[in-house]
Scaffold this motif. Structure first.
Motif, PDB file in Angstrom:
ATOM      1  N   LEU A   1     -64.045  -8.810  -2.226  1.00 18.51           N
ATOM      2  CA  LEU A   1     -64.274 -10.148  -1.367  1.00 18.51           C
ATOM      3  C   LEU A   1     -63.842 -11.171  -2.128  1.00 18.51           C
ATOM      4  O   LEU A   1     -64.360 -11.340  -3.459  1.00 18.51           O
ATOM      5  N   VAL A   2     -63.155 -11.827  -1.686  1.00 20.92           N
ATOM      6  CA  VAL A   2     -62.437 -13.238  -2.542  1.00 20.92           C
ATOM      7  C   VAL A   2     -63.366 -14.678  -1.994  1.00 20.92           C
ATOM      8  O   VAL A   2     -63.174 -14.842  -0.915  1.00 20.92           O
ATOM      9  N   ILE A   3     -64.082 -15.185  -2.984  1.00 18.83           N
ATOM     10  CA  ILE A   3     -64.450 -16.561  -2.653  1.00 18.83           C
ATOM     11  C   ILE A   3     -63.832 -17.743  -3.224  1.00 18.83           C
ATOM     12  O   ILE A   3     -63.684 -17.601  -4.379  1.00 18.83           O
ATOM     13  N   GLY A   4     -63.463 -18.603  -2.466  1.00 17.66           N
ATOM     14  CA  GLY A   4     -63.087 -19.841  -2.864  1.00 17.66           C
ATOM     15  C   GLY A   4     -64.339 -20.889  -3.088  1.00 17.66           C
ATOM     16  O   GLY A   4     -64.860 -21.252  -2.396  1.00 17.66           O
TER      17      GLY A   4
ATOM     18  N   ASP B   1     -61.374 -15.102   1.494  1.00 14.86           N
ATOM     19  CA  ASP B   1     -62.265 -14.815   2.588  1.00 14.86           C
ATOM     20  C   ASP B   1     -63.212 -15.792   3.014  1.00 14.86           C
ATOM     21  O   ASP B   1     -63.298 -16.125   4.286  1.00 14.86           O
ATOM     22  N   PHE B   2     -63.792 -16.323   2.165  1.00 12.01           N
ATOM     23  CA  PHE B   2     -64.965 -17.646   2.033  1.00 12.01           C
ATOM     24  C   PHE B   2     -65.090 -18.469   1.402  1.00 12.01           C
ATOM     25  O   PHE B   2     -64.457 -18.300   0.285  1.00 12.01           O
ATOM     26  N   VAL B   3     -65.563 -19.768   1.707  1.00  6.36           N
ATOM     27  CA  VAL B   3     -65.510 -20.856   0.770  1.00  6.36           C
ATOM     28  C   VAL B   3     -66.904 -21.281   0.739  1.00  6.36           C
ATOM     29  O   VAL B   3     -67.753 -21.276   1.808  1.00  6.36           O
ATOM     30  N   VAL B   4     -67.279 -21.499  -0.614  1.00  2.60           N
ATOM     31  CA  VAL B   4     -68.564 -22.050  -1.239  1.00  2.60           C
ATOM     32  C   VAL B   4     -68.371 -23.403  -1.538  1.00  2.60           C
ATOM     33  O   VAL B   4     -67.399 -23.524  -2.469  1.00  2.60           O
ATOM     34  N   TYR B   5     -68.993 -24.307  -1.072  1.00  2.00           N
ATOM     35  CA  TYR B   5     -68.829 -25.860  -1.592  1.00  2.00           C
ATOM     36  C   TYR B   5     -69.964 -26.412  -2.090  1.00  2.00           C
ATOM     37  O   TYR B   5     -71.148 -26.050  -1.527  1.00  2.00           O
ATOM     38  N   VAL B   6     -69.858 -26.868  -3.384  1.00  2.11           N
ATOM     39  CA  VAL B   6     -71.003 -27.355  -4.025  1.00  2.11           C
ATOM     40  C   VAL B   6     -71.044 -28.722  -3.973  1.00  2.11           C
ATOM     41  O   VAL B   6     -70.008 -29.543  -4.283  1.00  2.11           O
TER      42      VAL B   6
ATOM     43  N   LYS C   1     -64.525 -11.761   9.389  1.00  4.84           N
ATOM     44  CA  LYS C   1     -65.338 -11.687  10.608  1.00  4.84           C
ATOM     45  C   LYS C   1     -65.938 -10.477  10.951  1.00  4.84           C
ATOM     46  O   LYS C   1     -67.209 -10.367  11.400  1.00  4.84           O
ATOM     47  N   ALA C   2     -65.250  -9.285  10.457  1.00  2.00           N
ATOM     48  CA  ALA C   2     -66.002  -8.185  10.477  1.00  2.00           C
ATOM     49  C   ALA C   2     -67.184  -8.038   9.262  1.00  2.00           C
ATOM     50  O   ALA C   2     -68.352  -7.510   9.813  1.00  2.00           O
TER      51      ALA C   2
ATOM     52  N   LYS D   1     -67.219 -29.905   3.670  1.00  2.00           N
ATOM     53  CA  LYS D   1     -68.490 -29.307   4.348  1.00  2.00           C
ATOM     54  C   LYS D   1     -68.372 -28.358   5.469  1.00  2.00           C
ATOM     55  O   LYS D   1     -68.607 -27.126   5.609  1.00  2.00           O
ATOM     56  N   LYS D   2     -67.787 -29.131   6.494  1.00  2.00           N
ATOM     57  CA  LYS D   2     -67.531 -28.391   7.760  1.00  2.00           C
ATOM     58  C   LYS D   2     -66.334 -27.290   7.547  1.00  2.00           C
ATOM     59  O   LYS D   2     -66.638 -26.474   8.538  1.00  2.00           O
ATOM     60  N   MET D   3     -65.490 -27.556   6.582  1.00  2.00           N
ATOM     61  CA  MET D   3     -64.712 -26.388   6.457  1.00  2.00           C
ATOM     62  C   MET D   3     -65.069 -25.043   5.560  1.00  2.00           C
ATOM     63  O   MET D   3     -64.357 -24.222   5.687  1.00  2.00           O
ATOM     64  N   SER D   4     -66.392 -25.397   5.282  1.00  2.00           N
ATOM     65  CA  SER D   4     -66.832 -24.074   4.313  1.00  2.00           C
ATOM     66  C   SER D   4     -67.835 -23.341   4.852  1.00  2.00           C
ATOM     67  O   SER D   4     -68.365 -23.728   6.044  1.00  2.00           O
TER      68      SER D   4
END
Length: 296
Positions: free
Chosen positions: A2-5, A122-127, A285-286, A162-165
């Motif tokens: 799992l890859v997080i940005g 895969d997913f984005v975390v915004y701080v 999504k899965a 934020k909306k893009m995360s």
């Protein structure tokens, strides 16, 4: 894998969040560290000094970051030139870091949205944090409001990012408050990072269906595929050739032990063979579907 940005506002606490996730078991790749390495390359130093002059170098011909910042952040043309010089090489180095073991990988990328979210994230975390909280933290780093304004003038608005995360961490409190938020999110991400397929063969279709239904109803797996199989195997020194039915269950590793227990309780064989297949990658999504079905 799992890859997080991981991205966020200047002074919001990105590096603290990545450090906390690393302590939980994530592999962290820091874009800023890569940038510092790229600035040591002779061809990069030469290109920048030709553009801005020798005053961006110290007595040992090393880049002076604060002088480069004064050149790039005051002018949009210079800022774009700097991005075009550095960012392609950064992306190449980060893609190299994708190889290796499965698990959770966190890429700390300050300009994630500005340079374009890579397809492998895969997913984005915004701080984020309030302006007041960020100002206090940035002053400790020697950055006043004027310097921050210059650095942020070419960035996308915070609300848009934020909306893009996929997840937003608000970091206006103390370290303990942040740690609790990161622990909760990190626990979820580490579970999503280990999808598995569990398979077992059964003596008949009815038994296979019963095992599958039991596992699905208990929310130990999200989906079961059942199909006939011809099995040739050794049993008590004899070569057996039997028609069986195989059940394949899609789930997460955190559900493995209760899933295994349920299969053994429902199975009629003295020695059922339960196989666990780690999955290299599952589309985001899965993964969210697995999360919802399994109640993670």
């Amino acid at each position: 894998m799992l890859v997080i940005g991981l991205t966020g506002d200047i002074g919001a606490g990105k590096s603290t969040v990545s450090s906390l996730l690393e302590r939980m078991g994530a592999v962290v790749v820091d874009a800023d560290k890569i940038v510092r390495q790229i600035w040591t390359r002779p061809e990069i130093i030469e290109a920048a000094s030709k553009r801005w002059g020798k005053d961006i170098l110290d007595e040992n011909d090393r880049i002076l970051p604060h002088v480069v910042a004064s050149k790039a952040f005051y002018d949009e043309t210079e800022y774009k030139w700097l991005c075009e010089l550095i960012h392609p090489s950064v992306m190449v180095e980060m893609e190299k870091a994708l190889s290796g073991d499965n698990g959770l990988k966190v890429f700390e990328i300050p300009l994630l949205f500005e340079v374009g979210k890579p397809e492998w994230v895969d997913f984005v975390v915004y701080v984020t944090a309030s302006k007041e909280a960020r100002s206090k933290r940035n002053l400790i780093r020697g950055l006043d409001e004027k310097a921050i304004a210059l650095r942020e003038r070419w960035l996308l608005p915070a609300e848009e990012k934020k909306k893009m995360s996929d997840w937003v961490i608000e970091n206006d409190g103390d370290l303990q408050s942040l740690r609790e938020k990161v622990d909760a999110l990190g626990d979820l991400l580490l579970k999503l990072a280990y999808p598995i397929m569990v398979s077992v063969t059964c003596g008949g279709e009815e038994e296979a269906v019963n095992i599958a239904r039991e596992c699905i109803e208990k929310k130990l797996a999200a989906c079961a595929n059942i199909h006939p199989a011809r099995s040739i195997y050794l049993w008590q020194e004899n070569v057996e050739d039997e028609e069986e039915w195989e059940v394949s269950l899609k789930t997460l590793q955190c559900r493995l032990y209760p899933l295994r227990k349920t299969i053994l309780e429902k199975h009629s064989y003295d020695t059922p063979v339960i196989l666990v297949h780690p999955l290299k990658w599952v589309n985001p999504k899965a993964l969210l579907w697995l999360k919802g079905v399994l109640g993670i």
